[in-house]
Design a protein around this motif. Structure first.
Motif, PDB file in Angstrom:
ATOM      1  N   ASN A 196     -44.910 -35.020 -33.253  1.00  0.00           N
ATOM      2  CA  ASN A 196     -43.628 -35.578 -33.664  1.00  0.00           C
ATOM      3  C   ASN A 196     -42.644 -35.521 -32.500  1.00  0.00           C
ATOM      4  OD1 ASN A 196     -44.590 -35.835 -36.322  1.00  0.00           O
ATOM      5  ND2 ASN A 196     -43.959 -33.742 -36.825  1.00  0.00           N
ATOM      6  N   VAL A 197     -41.709 -36.481 -32.502  1.00  0.00           N
ATOM      7  CA  VAL A 197     -40.646 -36.452 -31.498  1.00  0.00           C
ATOM      8  C   VAL A 197     -39.663 -35.341 -31.860  1.00  0.00           C
ATOM      9  CG1 VAL A 197     -38.742 -37.742 -30.457  1.00  0.00           C
ATOM     10  CG2 VAL A 197     -40.882 -38.908 -31.017  1.00  0.00           C
ATOM     11  N   GLY A 198     -39.277 -34.547 -30.892  1.00  0.00           N
ATOM     12  CA  GLY A 198     -38.330 -33.457 -31.116  1.00  0.00           C
ATOM     13  C   GLY A 198     -37.687 -33.035 -29.824  1.00  0.00           C
ATOM     14  N   ASN A 199     -37.046 -31.869 -29.822  1.00  0.00           N
ATOM     15  CA  ASN A 199     -36.337 -31.410 -28.615  1.00  0.00           C
ATOM     16  C   ASN A 199     -36.876 -30.095 -28.068  1.00  0.00           C
ATOM     17  OD1 ASN A 199     -35.265 -29.483 -30.395  1.00  0.00           O
ATOM     18  ND2 ASN A 199     -33.442 -30.726 -30.786  1.00  0.00           N
ATOM     19  N   ILE A 200     -38.084 -29.692 -28.524  1.00  0.00           N
ATOM     20  CA  ILE A 200     -38.716 -28.475 -28.017  1.00  0.00           C
ATOM     21  C   ILE A 200     -39.787 -28.856 -27.002  1.00  0.00           C
ATOM     22  CG2 ILE A 200     -40.182 -26.506 -28.608  1.00  0.00           C
ATOM     23  CD1 ILE A 200     -38.850 -26.437 -31.337  1.00  0.00           C
ATOM     24  N   ALA A 201     -39.759 -28.230 -25.851  1.00  0.00           N
ATOM     25  CA  ALA A 201     -40.848 -28.389 -24.877  1.00  0.00           C
ATOM     26  C   ALA A 201     -41.776 -27.200 -25.011  1.00  0.00           C
ATOM     27  CB  ALA A 201     -40.301 -28.474 -23.462  1.00  0.00           C
ATOM     28  N   GLN A 227     -50.861 -22.312 -21.052  1.00  0.00           N
ATOM     29  CA  GLN A 227     -52.057 -22.201 -20.222  1.00  0.00           C
ATOM     30  C   GLN A 227     -53.335 -22.350 -21.036  1.00  0.00           C
ATOM     31  OE1 GLN A 227     -51.085 -18.477 -18.107  1.00  0.00           O
ATOM     32  NE2 GLN A 227     -51.443 -19.552 -16.206  1.00  0.00           N
ATOM     33  N   SER A 228     -53.209 -22.387 -22.352  1.00  0.00           N
ATOM     34  CA  SER A 228     -54.388 -22.512 -23.211  1.00  0.00           C
ATOM     35  C   SER A 228     -54.370 -23.847 -23.921  1.00  0.00           C
ATOM     36  CB  SER A 228     -54.416 -21.375 -24.243  1.00  0.00           C
ATOM     37  OG  SER A 228     -55.386 -21.633 -25.236  1.00  0.00           O
ATOM     38  N   GLY A 229     -55.365 -24.690 -23.630  1.00  0.00           N
ATOM     39  CA  GLY A 229     -55.486 -25.961 -24.324  1.00  0.00           C
ATOM     40  C   GLY A 229     -55.842 -25.772 -25.786  1.00  0.00           C
ATOM     41  N   ALA A 230     -56.701 -24.799 -26.083  1.00  0.00           N
ATOM     42  CA  ALA A 230     -57.101 -24.544 -27.464  1.00  0.00           C
ATOM     43  C   ALA A 230     -55.893 -24.158 -28.311  1.00  0.00           C
ATOM     44  CB  ALA A 230     -58.155 -23.435 -27.501  1.00  0.00           C
ATOM     45  N   LEU A 231     -54.998 -23.361 -27.735  1.00  0.00           N
ATOM     46  CA  LEU A 231     -53.800 -22.962 -28.470  1.00  0.00           C
ATOM     47  C   LEU A 231     -52.892 -24.162 -28.711  1.00  0.00           C
ATOM     48  CD1 LEU A 231     -52.578 -20.337 -29.595  1.00  0.00           C
ATOM     49  CD2 LEU A 231     -51.174 -20.250 -27.548  1.00  0.00           C
ATOM     50  N   CYS A 232     -52.827 -25.063 -27.750  1.00  0.00           N
ATOM     51  CA  CYS A 232     -52.032 -26.285 -27.925  1.00  0.00           C
ATOM     52  C   CYS A 232     -52.489 -27.062 -29.155  1.00  0.00           C
ATOM     53  CB  CYS A 232     -52.148 -27.177 -26.687  1.00  0.00           C
ATOM     54  SG  CYS A 232     -51.096 -26.696 -25.314  1.00  0.00           S
ATOM     55  N   THR A 233     -53.802 -27.222 -29.292  1.00  0.00           N
ATOM     56  CA  THR A 233     -54.314 -28.002 -30.430  1.00  0.00           C
ATOM     57  C   THR A 233     -53.937 -27.343 -31.748  1.00  0.00           C
ATOM     58  OG1 THR A 233     -56.481 -26.898 -30.385  1.00  0.00           O
ATOM     59  CG2 THR A 233     -56.229 -28.884 -29.053  1.00  0.00           C
ATOM     60  N   ALA A 234     -54.050 -26.011 -31.816  1.00  0.00           N
ATOM     61  CA  ALA A 234     -53.710 -25.301 -33.050  1.00  0.00           C
ATOM     62  C   ALA A 234     -52.220 -25.445 -33.358  1.00  0.00           C
ATOM     63  CB  ALA A 234     -54.089 -23.832 -32.918  1.00  0.00           C
ATOM     64  N   ILE A 235     -51.374 -25.339 -32.330  1.00  0.00           N
ATOM     65  CA  ILE A 235     -49.932 -25.429 -32.532  1.00  0.00           C
ATOM     66  C   ILE A 235     -49.526 -26.846 -32.930  1.00  0.00           C
ATOM     67  CG2 ILE A 235     -47.763 -25.448 -31.224  1.00  0.00           C
ATOM     68  CD1 ILE A 235     -48.729 -22.847 -29.940  1.00  0.00           C
ATOM     69  N   LEU A 236     -50.134 -27.845 -32.325  1.00  0.00           N
ATOM     70  CA  LEU A 236     -49.825 -29.227 -32.687  1.00  0.00           C
ATOM     71  C   LEU A 236     -50.184 -29.497 -34.144  1.00  0.00           C
ATOM     72  CD1 LEU A 236     -51.016 -30.935 -29.403  1.00  0.00           C
ATOM     73  CD2 LEU A 236     -48.689 -30.962 -30.293  1.00  0.00           C
ATOM     74  N   ASP A 237     -51.307 -28.923 -34.590  1.00  0.00           N
ATOM     75  CA  ASP A 237     -51.710 -29.084 -35.986  1.00  0.00           C
ATOM     76  C   ASP A 237     -50.704 -28.383 -36.907  1.00  0.00           C
ATOM     77  OD1 ASP A 237     -53.638 -29.934 -37.999  1.00  0.00           O
ATOM     78  OD2 ASP A 237     -54.098 -27.801 -38.228  1.00  0.00           O
ATOM     79  N   TRP A 238     -50.303 -27.175 -36.530  1.00  0.00           N
ATOM     80  CA  TRP A 238     -49.320 -26.423 -37.311  1.00  0.00           C
ATOM     81  C   TRP A 238     -47.975 -27.139 -37.340  1.00  0.00           C
ATOM     82  CZ3 TRP A 238     -44.682 -24.373 -35.613  1.00  0.00           C
ATOM     83  CH2 TRP A 238     -44.048 -23.473 -36.460  1.00  0.00           C
ATOM     84  N   ALA A 239     -47.581 -27.728 -36.219  1.00  0.00           N
ATOM     85  CA  ALA A 239     -46.265 -28.355 -36.110  1.00  0.00           C
ATOM     86  C   ALA A 239     -46.102 -29.529 -37.070  1.00  0.00           C
ATOM     87  CB  ALA A 239     -46.035 -28.824 -34.671  1.00  0.00           C
ATOM     88  N   SER A 265     -47.194 -29.929 -40.096  1.00  0.00           N
ATOM     89  CA  SER A 265     -46.878 -29.516 -41.466  1.00  0.00           C
ATOM     90  C   SER A 265     -45.627 -28.661 -41.540  1.00  0.00           C
ATOM     91  CB  SER A 265     -48.061 -28.756 -42.075  1.00  0.00           C
ATOM     92  OG  SER A 265     -48.406 -27.651 -41.267  1.00  0.00           O
ATOM     93  N   ASN A 266     -45.032 -28.307 -40.399  1.00  0.00           N
ATOM     94  CA  ASN A 266     -43.827 -27.483 -40.390  1.00  0.00           C
ATOM     95  C   ASN A 266     -42.612 -28.217 -39.833  1.00  0.00           C
ATOM     96  OD1 ASN A 266     -44.368 -24.387 -41.138  1.00  0.00           O
ATOM     97  ND2 ASN A 266     -46.218 -25.250 -40.206  1.00  0.00           N
ATOM     98  N   ASP A 267     -42.722 -29.543 -39.753  1.00  0.00           N
ATOM     99  CA  ASP A 267     -41.593 -30.376 -39.335  1.00  0.00           C
ATOM    100  C   ASP A 267     -41.041 -29.953 -37.977  1.00  0.00           C
ATOM    101  OD1 ASP A 267     -39.799 -32.477 -39.647  1.00  0.00           O
ATOM    102  OD2 ASP A 267     -38.251 -31.180 -40.498  1.00  0.00           O
ATOM    103  N   VAL A 268     -41.950 -29.666 -37.038  1.00  0.00           N
ATOM    104  CA  VAL A 268     -41.557 -29.301 -35.680  1.00  0.00           C
ATOM    105  C   VAL A 268     -41.917 -30.452 -34.742  1.00  0.00           C
ATOM    106  CG1 VAL A 268     -41.972 -27.723 -33.758  1.00  0.00           C
ATOM    107  CG2 VAL A 268     -41.809 -26.828 -36.085  1.00  0.00           C
ATOM    108  N   PHE A 297     -32.361 -24.719 -47.750  1.00  0.00           N
ATOM    109  CA  PHE A 297     -32.235 -24.122 -46.410  1.00  0.00           C
ATOM    110  C   PHE A 297     -32.897 -25.012 -45.356  1.00  0.00           C
ATOM    111  CE2 PHE A 297     -31.911 -19.802 -48.594  1.00  0.00           C
ATOM    112  CZ  PHE A 297     -30.559 -19.648 -48.292  1.00  0.00           C
ATOM    113  N   THR A 298     -34.064 -25.549 -45.685  1.00  0.00           N
ATOM    114  CA  THR A 298     -34.793 -26.396 -44.729  1.00  0.00           C
ATOM    115  C   THR A 298     -33.992 -27.647 -44.403  1.00  0.00           C
ATOM    116  OG1 THR A 298     -36.917 -25.582 -45.541  1.00  0.00           O
ATOM    117  CG2 THR A 298     -36.933 -27.664 -44.331  1.00  0.00           C
ATOM    118  N   ARG A 299     -33.451 -28.290 -45.447  1.00  0.00           N
ATOM    119  CA  ARG A 299     -32.664 -29.513 -45.214  1.00  0.00           C
ATOM    120  C   ARG A 299     -31.426 -29.237 -44.374  1.00  0.00           C
ATOM    121  NH1 ARG A 299     -33.920 -30.276 -50.662  1.00  0.00           N
ATOM    122  NH2 ARG A 299     -31.843 -29.543 -51.277  1.00  0.00           N
ATOM    123  N   ALA A 300     -30.868 -28.049 -44.534  1.00  0.00           N
ATOM    124  CA  ALA A 300     -29.666 -27.684 -43.775  1.00  0.00           C
ATOM    125  C   ALA A 300     -30.002 -27.104 -42.400  1.00  0.00           C
ATOM    126  CB  ALA A 300     -28.853 -26.668 -44.565  1.00  0.00           C
TER     127      ALA A 300
END
Length: 892
Positions: free
Chosen positions: A154-159, A163-175, A177-180, A426-429
């Motif tokens: 998703n487009v956002g403002n967090i960079a 160093q771990s590609g495997a961790l990137c894939t897990a975080i992208l999957d998590w992001a 469903s968590n609106d990140v 809280f999430t909407r705000a």
């Protein structure tokens, strides 16, 4: 200044994918599919000599066949083909490459040789590389998804930089469903070329990035890393996870990335010093980022807890105690206010238990009172769903409150179905909320750490901390003498002489080479005395039987001399003994035994350590560490990081120690580290501290040869404030000026200076119609990393106020050999020679730094500046990109 040199990596107008494929689930197939599906806004070229068409796009046999410029290439072909591909790309004018392929430095001798060939080729053509062995890079806002991840982001403002590609894939999957959303996702892989420092440098200037998250396993270039972190953390929150906290994890990290992994407490000290928050888990990484993005202004660690249930309040209190947070003491005014709005049976303490039947009005009053209490730095509100509770109304009350307060307000609505609507609110705000108290308290701890570390970031110590300067030359001669004898370990006498040269109090010591000489020395010093073996080969004298204490008469001294010689012959038969050192027995009944040390971390270089001393130092493991240089603020912070600090005040029947004397010794040790680059290790153990002062009873110093450098502080990860560049000067009218490097506390001075410049001067300096400096610009202009940039300001005293009259600055270019300058002087001193003086001082500093060229851009109607640079010997020519700008440069 033009576009950032990594712009072709992060914002390419054209991309070629080597190894693009139709073969299902191959890396080349997924990468090219991602580029197509992400809607990349530039030109896209698949390169595969075996196919005429790939995924509906015309394929090319080579990059030369494309016949058009390519700014970025993505390589997903076998490792042995990659150096040749980089050669082709160099000939085609490509300047950036993402190498997804593995099989280089992490794959043994053959891979190391292949990696060396790859780097040499890339450097020859000035191609910058991400990877190899990485997931790739994403820039969702422009549709760039040069990864083999299943899907995009998703487009956002967090960079997010990892160093771990495997961790990137897990975080992208998590992001997902968590609106990140993300501004950038960068998988670094082996970091053979572009490293963390350069990526951070780009993200600092990226307007799409509001906060930076990092996953780190090891560091290759500490100076670059620290410098870029400092620059980034001045402007944007930087939060990181660093793995390898324990030996097994460090070993795994090294084998994975081939980066250096140093001591974990040193890493902690390093990142704290540059204003960065370190967390332990990926969940904490994103929750801390969300909390900081809410606009909170954390100002301390005093937490107030508001709860409608006693148990959750105790859970939160326990976790706060675990993390070293302070439970806020509510003011009398707050207690009186709460008495008026809470039931009479509320406990009148923190946690503020508003009782189980609390509804929205009680939450409003309790939280409002805590937020407005000067003794409170943040509030955690906890709700458990009870029969009379209204979770949604209470949540809405706190959302309204938080909008009018800058202090952190964290919420924990426990349960599930009964609080689901409130959590959605809280999430909407965009307000941080949690399911259990402990994670909420942890986030407050991270916010508190951010505030503390930002204060550390503002510290800019110079190499010298005292008006009485040390005898650096004598100290260097002692070290050189040992080096000429091919020794690395100094004798105790040499070590104490080195300390004395930096004005550190030492116990008087003399060396005897016979029992008779020992008797004479003991008589001269006065009884009782201590005797120790004097040997280059023995570090731990007690273990070798080489220490005898509290010797009260001539008979004991003679016997001790012979006994020490005998003990050493038996325990260390190969050790060379150069007599026995004798010193007055230090009798300090109220003394605390401390240790101050210097060690050399493989990543961050020299580190100062402090903790409990004596013979049990290894067992107690009471150590705090700090990166030099230090000042009084940093020294106090270092001392407070130890358990022994609690014993330095009044303790049992002992009076408080002279803390100022301890701080003085630590500052002197910082000076030693700055000025003696050959100093590798040092132990002052014990340093005896009592109510009268500090005394170094014993010292051990190890030195090591280091290649001389034009940069006098190249051995340090944090560059000291360059006091050697401070000078005095006088205008022709007699006005006295000080020319000095800029400091963080000059922000108001600089703001007034720019405000008072004429419209024309502002336009010539900034090349636009800027009227006032923004807060972020002020931070950039005043909080410098002196290893990569320098600003020399000219100031004069007008009454009680310091006034800026001009400033010249340079920033080192990516090539490391040249720098870009800027200059502006106040309108009332134009034509008085100040601009020339500032430029000459700036060029001299750049030359001393080892830079070879200074260059800049000047508007073609800025006639005074063009005359000045002509007088200074600059070469001038028109810019090809913009005819209104003149390029000026000069060899240094």
């Amino acid at each position: 200044m033009g576009k950032h040199y990594l712009n072709t990596l992060f914002a390419p107008k054209s991309v070629a994918v080597f190894g693009a494929s139709e073969r299902a689930d191959s890396v080349g197939q997924i990468v090219f599919q991602n580029m197509l599906e992400s809607g990349f806004k530039g030109m896209l070229y698949p390169i595969n000599p075996k196919s005429a068409e790939i995924q509906g796009q015309r394929a090319y046999a080579s990059i030369a066949e494309i016949g058009k410029p390519v700014e970025l290439v993505v390589i997903a072909t076998p490792a042995q083909t990659v150096p040749g591909i980089i050669e082709e790309c160099g000939l085609h004018g490509v300047k950036a490459a993402v190498i997804i392929t593995a099989g280089f430095g992490e794959a043994g001798a053959a891979g190391i040789a292949l990696e060396k060939s790859l780097i040499e080729t890339a450097h020859r053509y000035n191609i910058r590389l991400i990877g190899p062995n990485c997931l790739g890079i994403m820039r969702p806002s422009i549709g760039l998804n040069a990864t083999f991840n299943k899907g995009g982001a998703n487009v956002g403002n967090i960079a997010f930089v990892s160093q771990s590609g495997a961790l990137c894939t897990a975080i992208l999957d998590w992001a997902h469903s968590n609106d990140v959303g993300f501004s950038s996702v960068v998988s670094m892989g082996s970091s053979t070329d572009v490293d963390f420092g350069e990526i951070l440098d780009y993200l600092v200037s990226d307007s799409n990035t509001h906060s930076i998250l990092m996953y780190i396993e090891g560091i290759r270039n500490a100076r670059s890393f620290m410098s870029a972190l400092r620059a980034a953390a001045r402007i944007k929150p930087v939060i990181l996870v660093k793995v390898g906290r324990h030996a097994a994890g460090s070993k795994a990290a090294m084998s994975h990335t081939a980066s250096l992994v140093g001591a974990d407490d040193v890493f902690d000290a390093a990142v704290s010093r540059v204003g960065v928050v370190r967390v332990q888990t990926i969940t904490q990484l994103f929750t801390a980022a969300k909390a900081l993005s809410c606009g909170f202004r954390p100002v301390g660690d005093r937490l107030a807890i508001v709860t409608n249930g006693g148990g959750p309040g105790v859970m939160a209190t326990d976790r706060a105690a675990d993390l070293g947070l302070t439970l806020a003491t509510l003011s009398d005014a707050t207690l009186n206010y709460l008495d008026q709005h809470l039931p009479s049976n509320w406990p009148r303490s923190n946690p503020v238990d508003i009782i189980g039947d609390a509804q929205a009005d009680r939450y409003h009053h309790a939280v409002k009172a805590c937020l407005e209490d000067d003794n409170v730095d943040g509030v955690l509100a906890i709700l458990t769903p009870q029969a009379m509770t209204k979770p949604l109304e209470s949540a809405q009350a706190l959302i309204e409150l938080s909008a009018s307060h800058s202090k952190p307000l964290l919420t924990c609505w426990m349960g599930e179905s009964q609080v689901a609507e409130a959590r959605d609110a809280f999430t909407r705000a965009h307000k941080p909320h949690f399911r259990t108290p402990e994670p909420a308290v942890e986030v407050f701890a991270h916010l508190s750490a951010y505030y503390r570390n930002q204060k550390l970031l503002m510290q800019m110590p110079g190499p010298f901390s005292h008006h009485v300067e040390p005898d650096v030359e004598s100290a260097r001669l002692i070290i050189e003498g040992a080096m000429q004898e091919h020794r690395k370990v100094l004798t105790e006498m040499e070590s104490k002489a080195l300390l004395a040269a930096f004005n550190i109090p030492v116990a008087q010591t003399m060396v005897a080479h016979s029992p008779t000489e020992a008797l004479l020395i003991a008589q001269q010093l006065g009884y009782p005395v201590a005797m120790k073996v004097n040997s280059h080969d023995i570090t731990h004298k007690s273990d070798a039987g080489g220490v005898m204490l509290n010797l009260a008469n001539a008979h004991e001294v003679r016997a001790a001399y012979l006994q020490i010689i005998e003990n050493v012959k038996h325990n260390r038969p190969n050790a060379r003994v150069d007599g026995i050192s004798i010193e007055t027995m230090i009798v300090k009944p109220n003394g605390r035994e401390l240790m101050i040390g210097v060690t050399s971390d493989p990543v961050f270089g020299p580190v100062i350590t402090f903790g409990a001393g004596g013979t049990t130092v290894e067992i107690l493991s009471d150590r705090a560490v700090a990166l030099p240089p230090l000042n009084n603020f940093l020294v106090k912070d270092l001392i407070q990081g130890t358990r022994i600090a609690k014993m330095l005040g009044a303790f049992r029947n002992m009076p408080p120690t002279n803390i100022e004397a301890l701080e003085d010794v630590l500052l002197r040790v910082s000076e030693m580290v700055c000025e003696l680059p050959l100093l590798k290790e040092m132990d002052i153990n014990p340093l005896i501290l009592d109510e009268h002062g500090a005394l170094a009873a014993d010292a051990r110093i190890v030195v090591e040869y280091r290649q001389p450098s034009a940069d006098r502080y190249s051995h340090m990860a944090i560059y000291p404030y360059p006091t050697h560049l401070v000078s005095q000067w006088q205008l022709a009218d007699g006005t006295e000026l000080t020319i000095r490097p800029i400091r963080p506390e000059d922000a108001d001075l600089v703001k007034r200076f720019v405000h008072d410049l004429s419209r024309e001067s502002k336009y010539f300096r900034f090349m636009n119609s800027i009227q006032e400096l923004t807060e972020s610009m002020l931070v950039r202009f005043t909080q410098l990393d002196y290893s990569r940039e320098l600003a020399l300001i000219a100031v004069t005293q007008e009454g009680a106020q310091e006034v800026e009259l001009g400033v010249a600055r340079y920033a080192i270019n990516p090539d490391g050999d040249s720098c870009e300058f800027a200059l502006v002087v106040a309108d009332n001193v134009t034509g008085k020679g100040l601009g020339q003086k500032l430029m000459l001082s700036l060029m001299e500093a750049a030359r001393d730094k080892g830079l070879k060229t200074i260059e800049g851009e000047v508007l073609n109607n800025n006639h005074n500046m063009l005359k000045l640079v002509t007088r200074l010997g600059f070469v001038i020519h028109s810019s090809e990109e913009d005819r209104s700008i003149m390029k000026v440069s000069r060899e240094l």
